[in-house]
Design an enzyme around this catalytic site. Structure first.
Site, PDB file in Angstrom:
ATOM      1  N   CYS A  24       0.698  -1.236  -0.145  1.00 56.38           N
ATOM      2  CA  CYS A  24      -0.108   0.269  -0.037  1.00 56.38           C
ATOM      3  C   CYS A  24       0.952   1.345  -0.140  1.00 56.38           C
ATOM      4  O   CYS A  24       1.955   1.234   0.762  1.00 56.38           O
ATOM      5  CB  CYS A  24      -0.877  -0.083   1.209  1.00 56.38           C
ATOM      6  SG  CYS A  24      -2.032   1.333   1.206  1.00 56.38           S
TER       7      CYS A  24
ATOM      8  N   CYS B 125       0.466   4.912   6.907  1.00 55.94           N
ATOM      9  CA  CYS B 125      -0.174   4.684   8.113  1.00 55.94           C
ATOM     10  C   CYS B 125       0.923   4.166   9.125  1.00 55.94           C
ATOM     11  O   CYS B 125       1.052   2.885   8.787  1.00 55.94           O
ATOM     12  CB  CYS B 125      -1.573   4.136   7.918  1.00 55.94           C
ATOM     13  SG  CYS B 125      -2.653   4.501   6.827  1.00 55.94           S
TER      14      CYS B 125
ATOM     15  N   CYS C 176       0.396   0.202  10.261  1.00 60.50           N
ATOM     16  CA  CYS C 176      -0.197  -0.733   9.232  1.00 60.50           C
ATOM     17  C   CYS C 176       0.962  -1.759   8.858  1.00 60.50           C
ATOM     18  O   CYS C 176       2.035  -1.138   8.254  1.00 60.50           O
ATOM     19  CB  CYS C 176      -0.876  -0.174   8.248  1.00 60.50           C
ATOM     20  SG  CYS C 176      -1.677  -1.431   7.115  1.00 60.50           S
TER      21      CYS C 176
ATOM     22  N   CYS D  68     -16.978  -8.534   5.599  1.00 58.94           N
ATOM     23  CA  CYS D  68     -16.145  -7.177   5.426  1.00 58.94           C
ATOM     24  C   CYS D  68     -15.025  -7.568   4.693  1.00 58.94           C
ATOM     25  O   CYS D  68     -14.103  -8.390   4.914  1.00 58.94           O
ATOM     26  CB  CYS D  68     -15.718  -6.662   6.809  1.00 58.94           C
ATOM     27  SG  CYS D  68     -17.154  -6.349   7.859  1.00 58.94           S
TER      28      CYS D  68
ATOM     29  N   CYS E 126     -19.600  -5.384   3.561  1.00 65.53           N
ATOM     30  CA  CYS E 126     -18.858  -3.998   4.061  1.00 65.53           C
ATOM     31  C   CYS E 126     -17.597  -4.016   3.051  1.00 65.53           C
ATOM     32  O   CYS E 126     -17.062  -5.203   3.039  1.00 65.53           O
ATOM     33  CB  CYS E 126     -18.700  -4.104   5.441  1.00 65.53           C
ATOM     34  SG  CYS E 126     -17.767  -2.498   6.106  1.00 65.53           S
TER      35      CYS E 126
ATOM     36  N   CYS F  68     -19.342   3.049   8.221  1.00 68.91           N
ATOM     37  CA  CYS F  68     -18.533   2.399   9.477  1.00 68.91           C
ATOM     38  C   CYS F  68     -17.460   3.183   9.610  1.00 68.91           C
ATOM     39  O   CYS F  68     -16.432   3.416   8.575  1.00 68.91           O
ATOM     40  CB  CYS F  68     -18.357   0.891   8.881  1.00 68.91           C
ATOM     41  SG  CYS F  68     -17.289  -0.103  10.017  1.00 68.91           S
TER      42      CYS F  68
ATOM     43  N   ARG G 265     -18.240  -1.679  17.528  1.00 70.33           N
ATOM     44  CA  ARG G 265     -17.530  -3.074  17.212  1.00 70.33           C
ATOM     45  C   ARG G 265     -16.133  -2.657  18.084  1.00 70.33           C
ATOM     46  O   ARG G 265     -15.197  -2.194  17.805  1.00 70.33           O
ATOM     47  CB  ARG G 265     -17.326  -3.015  15.749  1.00 70.33           C
ATOM     48  CG  ARG G 265     -16.742  -4.323  15.326  1.00 70.33           C
ATOM     49  CD  ARG G 265     -16.320  -4.178  13.779  1.00 70.33           C
ATOM     50  NE  ARG G 265     -17.305  -3.370  13.004  1.00 70.33           N
ATOM     51  CZ  ARG G 265     -18.490  -4.008  12.826  1.00 70.33           C
ATOM     52  NH1 ARG G 265     -18.572  -5.158  12.976  1.00 70.33           N
ATOM     53  NH2 ARG G 265     -19.445  -3.383  11.966  1.00 70.33           N
TER      54      ARG G 265
HETATM   55  N1  SAM Z   1      -6.900   0.550   2.726  1.00 66.03           N
HETATM   56  C1  SAM Z   1      -7.976   0.612   3.578  1.00 66.03           C
HETATM   57  C2  SAM Z   1      -7.990   2.041   4.518  1.00 66.03           C
HETATM   58  O1  SAM Z   1      -7.145   1.861   5.182  1.00 66.03           O
HETATM   59  O2  SAM Z   1      -8.940   2.763   4.277  1.00 66.03           O
HETATM   60  C3  SAM Z   1      -7.887  -0.783   4.043  1.00 66.03           C
HETATM   61  C4  SAM Z   1      -8.156  -1.085   5.542  1.00 66.03           C
HETATM   62  S1  SAM Z   1      -7.257  -0.521   6.729  1.00 66.03           S
HETATM   63  C5  SAM Z   1      -6.384  -1.789   7.061  1.00 66.03           C
HETATM   64  C6  SAM Z   1      -8.524  -0.531   8.110  1.00 66.03           C
HETATM   65  C7  SAM Z   1      -8.522  -0.223   9.604  1.00 66.03           C
HETATM   66  O3  SAM Z   1      -7.829  -0.966  10.095  1.00 66.03           O
HETATM   67  C8  SAM Z   1      -7.494   1.103   9.605  1.00 66.03           C
HETATM   68  O4  SAM Z   1      -8.147   2.317   9.391  1.00 66.03           O
HETATM   69  C9  SAM Z   1      -7.070   0.916  11.072  1.00 66.03           C
HETATM   70  O5  SAM Z   1      -7.944   1.639  12.001  1.00 66.03           O
HETATM   71  C10 SAM Z   1      -7.187  -0.749  11.325  1.00 66.03           C
HETATM   72  N2  SAM Z   1      -5.799  -1.091  11.455  1.00 66.03           N
HETATM   73  C11 SAM Z   1      -5.181  -1.486  10.805  1.00 66.03           C
HETATM   74  N3  SAM Z   1      -3.615  -1.892  11.103  1.00 66.03           N
HETATM   75  C12 SAM Z   1      -4.056  -1.877  12.363  1.00 66.03           C
HETATM   76  C13 SAM Z   1      -3.438  -2.572  13.690  1.00 66.03           C
HETATM   77  N4  SAM Z   1      -2.056  -2.935  13.386  1.00 66.03           N
HETATM   78  N5  SAM Z   1      -3.628  -2.590  14.864  1.00 66.03           N
HETATM   79  C14 SAM Z   1      -5.201  -2.008  14.929  1.00 66.03           C
HETATM   80  N6  SAM Z   1      -5.933  -1.444  13.953  1.00 66.03           N
HETATM   81  C15 SAM Z   1      -5.398  -1.435  12.797  1.00 66.03           C
HETATM   82 FE1  SF4 Z   2      -2.934   1.155   3.353  1.00 68.63          FE
HETATM   83 FE2  SF4 Z   2      -2.749   0.163   5.772  1.00 68.63          FE
HETATM   84 FE3  SF4 Z   2      -3.141   2.625   5.634  1.00 68.63          FE
HETATM   85 FE4  SF4 Z   2      -5.116   1.040   4.733  1.00 68.63          FE
HETATM   86  S1  SF4 Z   2      -4.411   1.548   6.928  1.00 68.63           S
HETATM   87  S2  SF4 Z   2      -4.280   2.940   3.764  1.00 68.63           S
HETATM   88  S3  SF4 Z   2      -3.964  -0.515   4.051  1.00 68.63           S
HETATM   89  S4  SF4 Z   2      -1.319   1.571   5.021  1.00 68.63           S
END
Ligand code: SAM
Ligand code: SF4
Ligand code: DTB
Length: 326
Positions: free
Chosen positions: A66, A70, A73, A110, A141, A201, A273
């Protein structure tokens, strides 16, 4: 509008504010724990069966690589997490997984993709995936990153029930976590989703190094959206080796429960949730979260890329608490 003093007494006559101020939300957050939980549980009972919890299943339909940064992530190409990237799954393979989830008791499916946003060429494939999963009778979702107005309208027309797009934290803490898309970008996507007719959501993560005030601010943003999200995921950071937040300080479990309770009070009719991080929570902490008003969880031993409690542990917890799937 009632003052905070009035809000702390629960009765059928309790009127919640339409637009939350920092003072109101913070005063509730700081109540003695028992008072906060009593109020949250009382409100919960007005809108939901307190002994039913919705079960959702997650599937990562496109993993890793990606371009977003973030800080939490595993799937960001900015961090060396060792996660191999894959292409978007074929519709047949997604539907086969969804069927298994349905047989396992999930009512909501989801799907996540590690994208900044879907590309025009992805849209047909997403619609094919959606029609297959919808045909199983599951609520759907997706979380695919940012959506423009047309993409949101197309997914809505294809039958997508919910779109997940989190604000993750408070507006002021946000730049410490993500630099490649802004808080305002997130609100814009949420607006496109709302205008398309899909349900929203939207929630966040605790444990990014934010303060308790940041957590309350995040809930104020959510509750004060033109319409609050129908579903509010509250994640506890799963620390991922190789990410900047790998060694972040753990959240105090009781502070986490307070956030769940406040979310329940501020968004009384939304599903709250209990999302990522349950593997690291004790059964007692999860029980307190359910008491505070959480009424939805992800089931199955994998979330998107990280672990989740095994089915047997969740069954055992539900049995001991007298909880039933919704
Ligand atoms: N790319 C999409 C997005 O960010 O819009 C994909 C789904 S992203 C992984 C969904 C959510 O998962 C993130 O916004 C974050 O809140 C949560 N998330 C991701 N990695 C995480 C982690 N290591 N621990 C807890 N929550 C996490
Ligand atoms: Fe990409 Fe992870 Fe951020 Fe979603 S949460 S936009 S998968 S880096
Ligand atoms: C959300 O707020 N939590 C879910 C869902 N939305 C997509 C995702 C949790 C991801 C946990 C980390 C992982 O599995 O990589």
């Amino acid at each position: 509008m009632l003052g905070v003093q009035d809000q702390t007494g629960v009765g059928a006559e309790t009127v919640l504010p339409r637009a939350w101020t920092k003072d109101q939300a913070w005063a509730l957050y700081q109540l003695p724990f028992n008072d906060l939980l009593f109020q949250a549980q009382s409100i919960h009972r007005r809108h939901f069966d307190p002994n039913r919890v919705q079960l959702s299943k997650l599937l990562n339909i496109k993993t890793g690589g990606c371009p977003e940064d973030c800080g939490y992530c595993s799937q960001s190409s900015h961090h060396a997490t060792g996660l191999p990237a894959s292409k978007l799954m074929e519709a047949d393979a997604v539907v086969a997984e969804a069927r298994k989830a349905k047989e396992g008791g999930a009512t909501r499916y989801c799907m996540g993709a590690a994208w900044r946003n879907p590309k025009p060429r992805d849209m047909d494939a997403l619609v094919a995936i959606l029609s297959g999963v919808k045909a199983l009778g599951l609520e759907t979702c997706m979380t695919l990153g940012m959506l423009d107005r047309e993409q949101a309208a197309r997914l809505s027309a294809a039958g997508l029930d919910y779109y997940n797009h989190n604000i993750d934290t408070s507006e002021s803490y946000y730049p410490n976590v993500i630099s490649t898309r802004t808080f305002t970008d997130r609100l814009e996507t949420l607006d496109h989703v709302r205008q398309s007719g899909m349900k929203v959501c939207c929630g966040g993560i605790l444990g990014l190094g934010e303060s308790e005030a940041d957590r309350v601010d995040m809930l104020i943003t959510l509750a004060n959206l033109p319409e609050p999200p129908e579903s509010v995921p509250v994640n506890m950071l799963i620390p991922i080796a190789g990410t900047p937040l790998a060694d972040a300080r753990r959240v105090d479990p009781l502070a986490f429960v307070r956030v769940i309770a406040l979310a329940r009070i501020m968004m009384p009719t939304s599903f709250v949730r209990l999302s990522a991080g349950r593997t690291a929570m004790t059964d007692e902490m999860q029980a307190l979260c359910f008491f505070a008003g959480a009424n939805s969880i992800f089931v199955g031993d994998t979330l998107l890329t990280a672990g989740n409690p095994e089915a047997a542990r969740d069954r055992n917890l539900f049995d001991r608490l007298g909880l039933e799937p919704l």
